[in-house]
Design a protein around this motif. Structure first.
Motif, PDB file in Angstrom:
ATOM      1  N   GLN A 118       0.832  -1.195   0.000  1.00  0.00           N
ATOM      2  CA  GLN A 118       0.000   0.000   0.000  1.00  0.00           C
ATOM      3  C   GLN A 118       0.873   1.254   0.000  1.00  0.00           C
ATOM      4  OE1 GLN A 118      -3.188  -0.315  -0.437  1.00  0.00           O
ATOM      5  NE2 GLN A 118      -4.229  -1.349   1.230  1.00  0.00           N
ATOM      6  N   ILE A 119       0.361   2.326  -0.594  1.00  0.00           N
ATOM      7  CA  ILE A 119       1.110   3.580  -0.625  1.00  0.00           C
ATOM      8  C   ILE A 119       1.353   4.082   0.791  1.00  0.00           C
ATOM      9  CG2 ILE A 119       1.030   6.007  -1.344  1.00  0.00           C
ATOM     10  CD1 ILE A 119      -0.506   5.158  -3.805  1.00  0.00           C
ATOM     11  N   ALA A 120       0.373   3.902   1.687  1.00  0.00           N
ATOM     12  CA  ALA A 120       0.502   4.378   3.062  1.00  0.00           C
ATOM     13  C   ALA A 120       1.039   3.311   4.009  1.00  0.00           C
ATOM     14  CB  ALA A 120      -0.849   4.892   3.568  1.00  0.00           C
ATOM     15  N   ASN A 121       1.333   2.112   3.521  1.00  0.00           N
ATOM     16  CA  ASN A 121       1.831   1.007   4.346  1.00  0.00           C
ATOM     17  C   ASN A 121       0.855   0.661   5.473  1.00  0.00           C
ATOM     18  OD1 ASN A 121       3.839  -0.955   4.873  1.00  0.00           O
ATOM     19  ND2 ASN A 121       4.663   0.280   6.545  1.00  0.00           N
ATOM     20  N   ASP A 122      -0.435   0.920   5.266  1.00  0.00           N
ATOM     21  CA  ASP A 122      -1.439   0.727   6.316  1.00  0.00           C
ATOM     22  C   ASP A 122      -2.085  -0.647   6.184  1.00  0.00           C
ATOM     23  OD1 ASP A 122      -2.452   1.853   3.861  1.00  0.00           O
ATOM     24  OD2 ASP A 122      -4.404   1.942   4.807  1.00  0.00           O
ATOM     25  N   TYR A 123      -2.728  -1.079   7.280  1.00  0.00           N
ATOM     26  CA  TYR A 123      -3.431  -2.356   7.295  1.00  0.00           C
ATOM     27  C   TYR A 123      -4.892  -2.136   6.913  1.00  0.00           C
ATOM     28  CZ  TYR A 123      -5.407  -6.766   8.895  1.00  0.00           C
ATOM     29  OH  TYR A 123      -6.066  -7.966   8.955  1.00  0.00           O
ATOM     30  N   ASP A 124      -5.416  -3.019   6.090  1.00  0.00           N
ATOM     31  CA  ASP A 124      -6.791  -2.906   5.601  1.00  0.00           C
ATOM     32  C   ASP A 124      -7.715  -3.684   6.541  1.00  0.00           C
ATOM     33  OD1 ASP A 124      -9.160  -2.801   4.185  1.00  0.00           O
ATOM     34  OD2 ASP A 124      -8.206  -3.153   2.242  1.00  0.00           O
ATOM     35  N   LEU A 125      -8.536  -2.970   7.318  1.00  0.00           N
ATOM     36  CA  LEU A 125      -9.433  -3.619   8.267  1.00  0.00           C
ATOM     37  C   LEU A 125     -10.508  -4.465   7.582  1.00  0.00           C
ATOM     38  CD1 LEU A 125      -9.927  -0.814  10.957  1.00  0.00           C
ATOM     39  CD2 LEU A 125      -8.761  -3.013  11.265  1.00  0.00           C
ATOM     40  N   ARG A 126     -10.687  -4.314   6.276  1.00  0.00           N
ATOM     41  CA  ARG A 126     -11.645  -5.163   5.562  1.00  0.00           C
ATOM     42  C   ARG A 126     -11.206  -6.631   5.579  1.00  0.00           C
ATOM     43  NH1 ARG A 126     -11.989  -2.362  -0.199  1.00  0.00           N
ATOM     44  NH2 ARG A 126      -9.738  -2.363   0.198  1.00  0.00           N
ATOM     45  N   LEU A 127      -9.905  -6.870   5.821  1.00  0.00           N
ATOM     46  CA  LEU A 127      -9.398  -8.235   5.833  1.00  0.00           C
ATOM     47  C   LEU A 127      -9.781  -8.991   7.099  1.00  0.00           C
ATOM     48  CD1 LEU A 127      -5.820  -7.558   4.437  1.00  0.00           C
ATOM     49  CD2 LEU A 127      -7.515  -9.045   3.364  1.00  0.00           C
ATOM     50  N   LEU A 128     -10.183  -8.280   8.143  1.00  0.00           N
ATOM     51  CA  LEU A 128     -10.389  -8.892   9.449  1.00  0.00           C
ATOM     52  C   LEU A 128     -11.848  -9.265   9.664  1.00  0.00           C
ATOM     53  CD1 LEU A 128      -8.970  -9.637  12.097  1.00  0.00           C
ATOM     54  CD2 LEU A 128      -9.542  -7.360  12.945  1.00  0.00           C
ATOM     55  N   ASN A 129     -12.080 -10.502  10.098  1.00  0.00           N
ATOM     56  CA  ASN A 129     -13.425 -10.983  10.407  1.00  0.00           C
ATOM     57  C   ASN A 129     -13.751 -10.629  11.857  1.00  0.00           C
ATOM     58  OD1 ASN A 129     -15.706 -12.562  11.086  1.00  0.00           O
ATOM     59  ND2 ASN A 129     -15.191 -14.066   9.524  1.00  0.00           N
ATOM     60  N   ALA A 130     -14.837  -9.907  12.073  1.00  0.00           N
ATOM     61  CA  ALA A 130     -15.208  -9.457  13.412  1.00  0.00           C
ATOM     62  C   ALA A 130     -15.460 -10.623  14.359  1.00  0.00           C
ATOM     63  CB  ALA A 130     -16.445  -8.558  13.343  1.00  0.00           C
ATOM     64  N   ASP A 131     -15.893 -11.769  13.839  1.00  0.00           N
ATOM     65  CA  ASP A 131     -16.188 -12.918  14.693  1.00  0.00           C
ATOM     66  C   ASP A 131     -14.931 -13.522  15.311  1.00  0.00           C
ATOM     67  OD1 ASP A 131     -18.810 -12.565  14.086  1.00  0.00           O
ATOM     68  OD2 ASP A 131     -18.917 -14.163  12.596  1.00  0.00           O
ATOM     69  N   GLN A 132     -13.740 -13.167  14.803  1.00  0.00           N
ATOM     70  CA  GLN A 132     -12.491 -13.686  15.353  1.00  0.00           C
ATOM     71  C   GLN A 132     -11.979 -12.849  16.526  1.00  0.00           C
ATOM     72  OE1 GLN A 132      -9.779 -13.747  12.039  1.00  0.00           O
ATOM     73  NE2 GLN A 132     -10.557 -15.682  11.223  1.00  0.00           N
ATOM     74  N   VAL A 133     -12.594 -11.690  16.785  1.00  0.00           N
ATOM     75  CA  VAL A 133     -12.036 -10.709  17.716  1.00  0.00           C
ATOM     76  C   VAL A 133     -12.610 -10.887  19.112  1.00  0.00           C
ATOM     77  CG1 VAL A 133     -11.797  -8.247  18.201  1.00  0.00           C
ATOM     78  CG2 VAL A 133     -11.616  -9.090  15.846  1.00  0.00           C
ATOM     79  N   GLU A 134     -11.716 -10.875  20.105  1.00  0.00           N
ATOM     80  CA  GLU A 134     -12.102 -10.965  21.509  1.00  0.00           C
ATOM     81  C   GLU A 134     -12.323  -9.579  22.115  1.00  0.00           C
ATOM     82  OE1 GLU A 134     -12.943 -12.360  25.310  1.00  0.00           O
ATOM     83  OE2 GLU A 134     -12.718 -13.534  23.480  1.00  0.00           O
ATOM     84  N   SER A 135     -11.396  -8.648  21.850  1.00  0.00           N
ATOM     85  CA  SER A 135     -11.504  -7.295  22.405  1.00  0.00           C
ATOM     86  C   SER A 135     -10.643  -6.348  21.583  1.00  0.00           C
ATOM     87  CB  SER A 135     -11.072  -7.264  23.879  1.00  0.00           C
ATOM     88  OG  SER A 135      -9.706  -7.614  24.005  1.00  0.00           O
ATOM     89  N   ILE A 136     -10.874  -5.040  21.781  1.00  0.00           N
ATOM     90  CA  ILE A 136     -10.125  -4.003  21.066  1.00  0.00           C
ATOM     91  C   ILE A 136      -9.774  -2.902  22.056  1.00  0.00           C
ATOM     92  CG2 ILE A 136     -10.117  -2.356  19.155  1.00  0.00           C
ATOM     93  CD1 ILE A 136     -12.432  -3.974  17.921  1.00  0.00           C
TER      94      ILE A 136
END
Length: 642
Positions: A118-136
Motif C-alpha cells: 500500500q502507498i501508506a503502508n497501512d493495514y486494511d481492516l476489511r481483511l479482518l473478520n469481526a467474529d475472530q475478535v475478543e476485544s479491542i
C-alpha cells in the motif's frame, strides 16, 4: 435552530456534566477495576492510566453483532473511518485527530500488521473478520516510543479470541440481511456472514481453528450506478499453544484472509467491471517466560500480501514483511514498572504494470531494491505513587536502513484525587512520533524518492476525568498535534510529480467530550463528541464536529436493546473534473444516522438471536462525493455454542 447548532448544544451539555477525559471514550460502559495494557504494556488499573484509551470488550462486541470492525471502531470519539457506510468493498480511510491512514498503527495479538504493497503502508481492516475478535483497545495520541513507526495518532490493539477451557467447543454464527441504497425498497437478501470456530484445551495443549465468510451484493459503488458491485471475503485461522509450565508458554498460528471487491470508475463516476483481489497469509508466534518480578515476551510474524487490480490500469503487487518484538517487563515493586525491548522488521515490495502501448505485465518495482529494515531499541517506565501521582515516560531510537536514526520520546503525568463519590483526575502528555516513508514512496520508479526522511509528529494532550462510583464517568480532553517533514505528492513542474518532504508544517487540534452514565440499573446512556480543527490543506473528509450517542437497555438479563445516533458535520471532498482535467473541491452536507439493535439469549451461554436496523430514517447523504451510501437496512442472525 439548524443541525450544527443543535449538535453544539449537545456537546456543551456533555461538558457541563463534568470536566474529564475518560479513557473509556467509546460507547461502552467500563468498570473501575478494569485494566488496560496498550499505554504501558503492563496490566494497569484504568484509574492509574494517564492516556486516552477505549476498550471494547467481548460483551460489547456481542451487542454489535453483524457490524464490521471498522464500523464498531467508528463510534469512538476522535475517530472517523470513512467508507464504512458505503459499498462493502469501499476503500477505508482512517481519520484520527486530523491524521491519515499512515498515522494509525494496527496490532493483532501484539504484532504490528502493515501492508508494504500500500502507498501508506497501512493495514486494511476489511481483511479482518469481526467474529475472530475478543476485544479491542484504542490508544490515541503519539505512541511511537512503545510501538514504533505509524503510531502517530492512534494504536488499534486487537486481541483475537482465546481457545475454550473445555476439551472441545464449537461456536457458530450466521447473519443475513439487506444491502440497499436510500432509493431501494425491495429488501432483497444480499448480505451473508457466517463463521465457525472449534477450540479446546487438553492438559497443557490448546488449539483453535476458525473460518469466516462474507458475501455482500446489491449496491453499486457509485451513486448513479446501474450495476451492483459485490464484495466476497474468506478468512481462516489456526492457533496451537502449549504451556510448558506456569512460567513458560508458547503459541504458534497461521491465517489467511482473502477478499474480492468490485469497484467502478472513480474518475468518470461510471459503472465499470473493475475488481480488486487481495490475498494475505500470516504466520507467527507468541511466547512468554515469567520469572520473579518480571517476564520476557517474544512476538513475531511473517506476512505476505498479493494484490491484483483489474481495471483500465491493471497492476499487481507482492509484499512481504517480518515483524519481531522482544521485550522484558520488570516490576521493581508495586509502584515502579519498566519495559526494555527491541523491535525489528523487514519489508519488501514487488509490483507489475502494463506500460502504455504494451499488452503484457512488466516488473515496475524490483524487490531487490525496494526493501528496508528497521531495528528499534526502546525503554518505557511507569511510576504509580501512593498519593495519586502517576508518570508514564518512554524513549525509542529508530534505526532505518534508508535514512539513518531518529529519536522519539514521551512524557505522560497524571494525578488522581480520590473522593467520597469516586475520583477526580487530571492528565497531560507530550509525545513525539514518526512515520517511515513507504516502500512505494521510496522506490516507485516514476514517483519514488529514495532521499525521503521520516515524517514527524508532536502531540500535546491536556484533560481531566470525573468518576462517580456506580453512576457515571464524564470527561474532556484537548489535543494539539503538529506535523513536520510532511511527505506529499509534489508537482516538480513540466508535468513531473514526485514524493517529497515539504517545508510546511501542519497542525490539528480539537476537543473530545465523553459521558457514560448509568441512568438506572438496566439503562445506560453513552455519548461522545469531537471538535476537530485541521489546516485547510489537510481537511478533506474530516468533519469539524462529530457526535455519537447510545441508549442501552437490558430487559430481564437476557434481552438487550440499543438505540444509536451519529452526527457528521459537513466536510470538504475533492474530485477529478474530466472536462477541465483538474481537481475540484466540493462541500458535502452534514447528516445524521439512527440505528437500533436487539439481542435475546434464548439459552444461557448457548443460543442467542439478534437483529440490527441501520439508517432507520433512510436518510440520503454522501460519505464520498459521487459514491453510493447505504439506506435503511436490516440484518438478523444467531450464535450457537456447543
Amino acid at each position: 435552530m439548524n443541525t450544527k447548532t443543535l449538535v453544539c448544544g449537545i456537546l456543551l451539555g456533555i461538558s457541563h456534566l463534568g470536566f474529564a477525559q475518560q479513557q473509556t471514550d467509546s460507547l461502552q460502559i467500563q468498570e473501575l477495576d478494569e485494566v488496560v495494557v496498550s499505554d504501558s504494556r503492563f496490566n494497569l488499573k484504568r484509574e492509574n492510566s494517564g492516556k486516552v484509551i477505549t476498550k471494547i470488550t467481548q460483551k460489547e462486541l456481542n451487542q454489535l453483532q453483524g457490524r464490521s470492525i471498522a464500523d464498531i471502531i467508528n463510534m469512538t470519539a476522535g475517530i472517523e473511518i470513512n467508507g464504512t457506510r458505503s459499498n462493502a468493498g469501499q476503500n477505508l480511510s482512517y481519520f484520527v485527530r486530523g491524521g491519515r491512514n499512515r498515522q494509525v498503527l494496527v496490532l493483532i495479538d501484539g504484532v504490528p500488521v502493515t501492508d508494504a504493497s500500500q502507498i501508506a503502508n497501512d493495514y486494511d481492516l476489511r481483511l479482518l473478520n469481526a467474529d475472530q475478535v475478543e476485544s479491542i483497545e484504542i490508544l490515541k495520541g503519539a505512541s511511537s516510543t512503545l510501538y514504533g513507526t505509524g503510531a502517530a495518532t492512534a494504536v488499534i490493539n486487537i486481541k483475537l479470541k482465546q481457545e475454550a477451557k473445555d476439551t472441545f467447543s464449537v461456536n457458530l454464527r450466521s447473519t443475513i440481511g439487506t444491502n440497499q441504497s436510500q432509493d431501494d425498497s425491495d429488501y432483497d437478501i444480499e448480505n451473508f456472514l457466517n463463521s465457525v470456530s472449534v477450540s479446546g484445551t487438553v492438559d497443557k495443549f490448546s488449539y483453535m481453528a476458525t473460518f469466516g465468510q462474507q458475501f455482500t451484493d446489491g449496491l453499486s459503488a457509485i451513486a448513479n450506478g446501474d450495476e451492483s458491485d459485490a464484495f466476497n471475503s474468506h478468512n481462516g485461522f489456526l492457533k496451537l499453544g502449549y504451556r510448558f509450565s506456569d512460567k513458560f508458554r508458547l503459541a504458534t498460528y497461521a491465517s489467511f484472509d482473502k477478499f474480492k471487491a468490485d469497484f467502478d470508475d472513480s474518475f468518470g463516476l461510471t459503472d465499470a467491471d473493475n475488481r480488486s483481489i487481495t490475498d494475505q497469509h500470516r504466520y507467527g508466534l507468541n511466547s512468554e517466560f515469567k520469572y520473579n518480578k518480571g517476564s520476557i515476551t517474544l512476538n513475531a510474524a511473517y506476512n505476505t500480501v498479493d494484490r491484483d487490480i483489474e481495471s483500465g490500469f491493471p497492476s499487481r503487487f507482492k509484499a512481504q514483511s517480518f515483524k519481531g518484538d522482544l521485550f522484558n517487563r520488570y516490576n521493581f515493586n508495586d509502584k515502579f514498572y519498566t519495559v526494555l525491548g527491541v523491535n525489528a522488521q523487514r519489508n519488501e515490495i514487488e509490483s507489475f504494470s502494463i506500460p502504455f502501448g504494451e499488452t503484457q505485465f512488466q516488473q515496475s518495482i524490483n524487490p531487490e531494491d525496494a526493501t528496508f529494515t528497521i531495528v528499534d531499541p526502546y525503554i518505557n517506565a511507569v511510576y504509580v505513587s501512593d498519593f495519586g501521582l502517576n508518570i508514564n515516560a518512554g524513549l525509542r531510537l529508530n534505526n532505518h536502513s534508508e535514512y539513518g536514526t531518529h529519536l522519539v520520546y514521551s512524557l505522560n503525568p497524571s494525578f488522581r484525587k480520590d473522593t467520597n463519590f469516586g475520583y477526580v483526575k487530571g492528565l497531560a502528555s507530550y509525545s513525539t512520533s514518526f512515520i517511515t516513508p513507504s516502500l512505494f514512496q521510496l522506490f516507485e520508479p516514476s514517483f519514488g524518492n529514495a532521499d525521503l526522511e521520516p515524517e514527524e509528529n508532536r502531540t500535546i494532550e491536556v484533560g481531566a476525568e470525573v468518576h462517580i462510583k456506580d453512576k457515571a464517568t464524564i470527561s474532556v480532553v484537548y489535543f494539539d498535534r503538529l506535523e513536520e517533514n510532511f511527505v506529499d505528492f509534489v508537482d516538480q513542474g513540466d508535468f513531473v510529480f514526485q514524493y517529497d518532504n515539504t517545508n510546511n508544517d501542519f497542525t490539528a487540534s480539537g476537543i473530545e467530550l465523553v459521558a457514560d452514565v448509568k441512568v438506572t440499573e438496566n439503562l445506560q446512556f453513552r455519548a461522545n463528541g469531537t471538535y476537530t480543527k485541521v489546516d485547510e490543506s489537510l481537511n478533506l473528509r474530516i468533519p469539524e464536529i462529530k457526535v455519537n450517542a447510545a441508549l442501552n437497555y437490558t430487559f430481564k438479563e437476557n434481552t438487550n436493546i440499543s438505540l444509536m445516533y451519529q452526527f457528521n458535520d459537513d466536510r470538504d471532498d475533492a474530485f477529478f473534473n474530466s472536462d477541465t482535467f483538474e481537481s475540484e473541491t466540493v462541500n458535502l452536507s452534514s447528516y445524521s444516522l439512527l440505528d437500533a439493535s436487539i439481542s435475546h439469549e434464548v439459552l444461557k451461554n448457548r443460543f442467542t438471536v439478534f437483529a440490527n436496523f441501520n439508517n432507520i430514517l433512510n436518510e440520503a447523504y454522501e460519505e464520498l462525493f459521487g459514491f453510493a451510501t447505504r439506506g435503511r437496512n436490516i440484518n438478523i442472525g444467531f450464535t450457537l455454542s456447543l
